[in-house]
Motif scaffolding. Structure first.
Motif, PDB file in Angstrom:
ATOM      1  N   TYR A  36      11.174  66.458 -43.784  1.00  0.00           N
ATOM      2  CA  TYR A  36      11.813  65.235 -44.287  1.00  0.00           C
ATOM      3  C   TYR A  36      12.896  65.207 -45.012  1.00  0.00           C
ATOM      4  O   TYR A  36      13.054  66.284 -45.945  1.00  0.00           O
ATOM      5  N   GLU A  90      14.708  53.935 -41.459  1.00  0.00           N
ATOM      6  CA  GLU A  90      14.172  55.504 -41.362  1.00  0.00           C
ATOM      7  C   GLU A  90      14.292  55.746 -39.764  1.00  0.00           C
ATOM      8  O   GLU A  90      14.161  54.754 -39.066  1.00  0.00           O
ATOM      9  N   THR A  91      14.488  57.105 -39.407  1.00  0.00           N
ATOM     10  CA  THR A  91      14.567  57.575 -37.867  1.00  0.00           C
ATOM     11  C   THR A  91      13.943  58.613 -37.940  1.00  0.00           C
ATOM     12  O   THR A  91      13.698  59.409 -38.573  1.00  0.00           O
ATOM     13  N   VAL A  92      13.948  59.242 -36.585  1.00  0.00           N
ATOM     14  CA  VAL A  92      13.629  60.564 -36.273  1.00  0.00           C
ATOM     15  C   VAL A  92      14.392  61.373 -35.466  1.00  0.00           C
ATOM     16  O   VAL A  92      15.005  60.601 -34.506  1.00  0.00           O
ATOM     17  N   ASN A 107      11.913  63.950 -40.135  1.00  0.00           N
ATOM     18  CA  ASN A 107      11.974  62.283 -40.308  1.00  0.00           C
ATOM     19  C   ASN A 107      13.215  62.327 -41.260  1.00  0.00           C
ATOM     20  O   ASN A 107      13.143  63.044 -42.360  1.00  0.00           O
ATOM     21  N   LYS A 109      15.353  59.475 -43.818  1.00  0.00           N
ATOM     22  CA  LYS A 109      15.453  58.120 -44.516  1.00  0.00           C
ATOM     23  C   LYS A 109      16.772  57.871 -45.243  1.00  0.00           C
ATOM     24  O   LYS A 109      17.367  58.873 -45.795  1.00  0.00           O
TER      25      LYS A 109
END
Length: 254
Positions: A36, A90-92, A107, A109
């Motif tokens: 993250y 937020e995205t991946v 992940n 943000k």
């Protein structure tokens, strides 16, 4: 005949050495330090690739949130991902190593833009030497004071810039009393001109200064020294801060 035999043996040995060299080429598993990451608006961010083979493809689940590029400009290491934020959200990111066919999901943000200012003058609370003052460009105009290691939140509150009689000011409203008061007002007259330009870009404060030559600098790796000099109107003490473009706020705060 003897020379031909020797030549054949030498050729055979060379081929064996080349084959061994190819076979012994080390393959690395794709890995990152974390799963993250956070990045803020109006600035680029690097994510180092800890393990891999310098041959990658990337895909962003929501390209409207951020853009990612593979950076292999350095011959040292496994490369980096360079993130350019577009909007909060937020995205991946899916990263694939084309040598091992491994994939890793990251992940990401994107948070509000902020300005990280490091105290380079020696004073007592609330601005101990080498502590950080973060001014955020969110709706509440929150600020945070962190210790040198950016691990411990020492103070927080809200801030406001103002221009009165053509003079710039910063007012910090602490969530608790500091030195007998919760509201501290500072004159910013001693600050460099580029502070007002950079704060206009990152924090949205229109001081009436030109930002034509600063916008590209904020996003680059080479940043001219930007000083904010804050003089307390009550005590007349001055605190000098330097803008640190690489200073990152702790995660899960914004």
């Amino acid at each position: 005949m003897r020379n031909k035999c020797l030549s054949g043996i030498l050729l055979f040995l060379c081929l064996q050495l080349v084959g061994c060299s190819d076979d012994e080429k080390e393959i690395y598993s794709l890995s990152f330090e974390k799963e993250y990451y956070e990045c803020s608006l109006l600035r680029g961010s690097y994510i180092p690739i800890r393990g891999g083979n310098r041959d990658y493809t990337v895909e962003v689940a929501d390209p409207g949130v951020l853009e990612v590029k593979i950076d292999l400009s350095s011959s040292i290491g496994m490369g980096n991902l360079y993130l350019t934020s577009k909007q909060k959200g937020e995205t991946v990111i899916t990263v694939r190593d084309n040598v091992t066919n491994e994939t890793v999901l990251l992940n990401i943000k994107v948070v509000d833009a902020y300005m990280g200012l490091k105290n380079i003058s020696s004073h007592g609370e609330p601005y101990v030497l080498d502590t950080y003052l973060f001014l955020t460009n969110n709706e509440n105009k929150d600020f945070y004071v962190y210790d040198t290691d950016l691990n411990t939140e020492k103070y927080k509150g809200t801030y406001a810039f103002s221009v009165e009689n053509y003079k710039p000011y910063l007012t910090l409203s602490f969530s608790k009393e500091v030195n007998g008061k919760s509201v501290h007002k500072y004159s910013l007259l001693g600050s460099l001109d580029n502070f007002f330009a950079v704060s206009k870009i990152l924090l949205g404060m229109d001081w009436g200064t030109s930002t034509a030559n600063v916008n590209s600098v904020v996003r680059s790796d080479v940043m001219p020294t930007v000083y904010m000099v804050a003089r307390d109107l009550d005590t007349d003490e001055e605190v000098t801060f330097v803008f640190n473009a690489s200073a990152e706020m702790p995660y899960n705060v914004l």
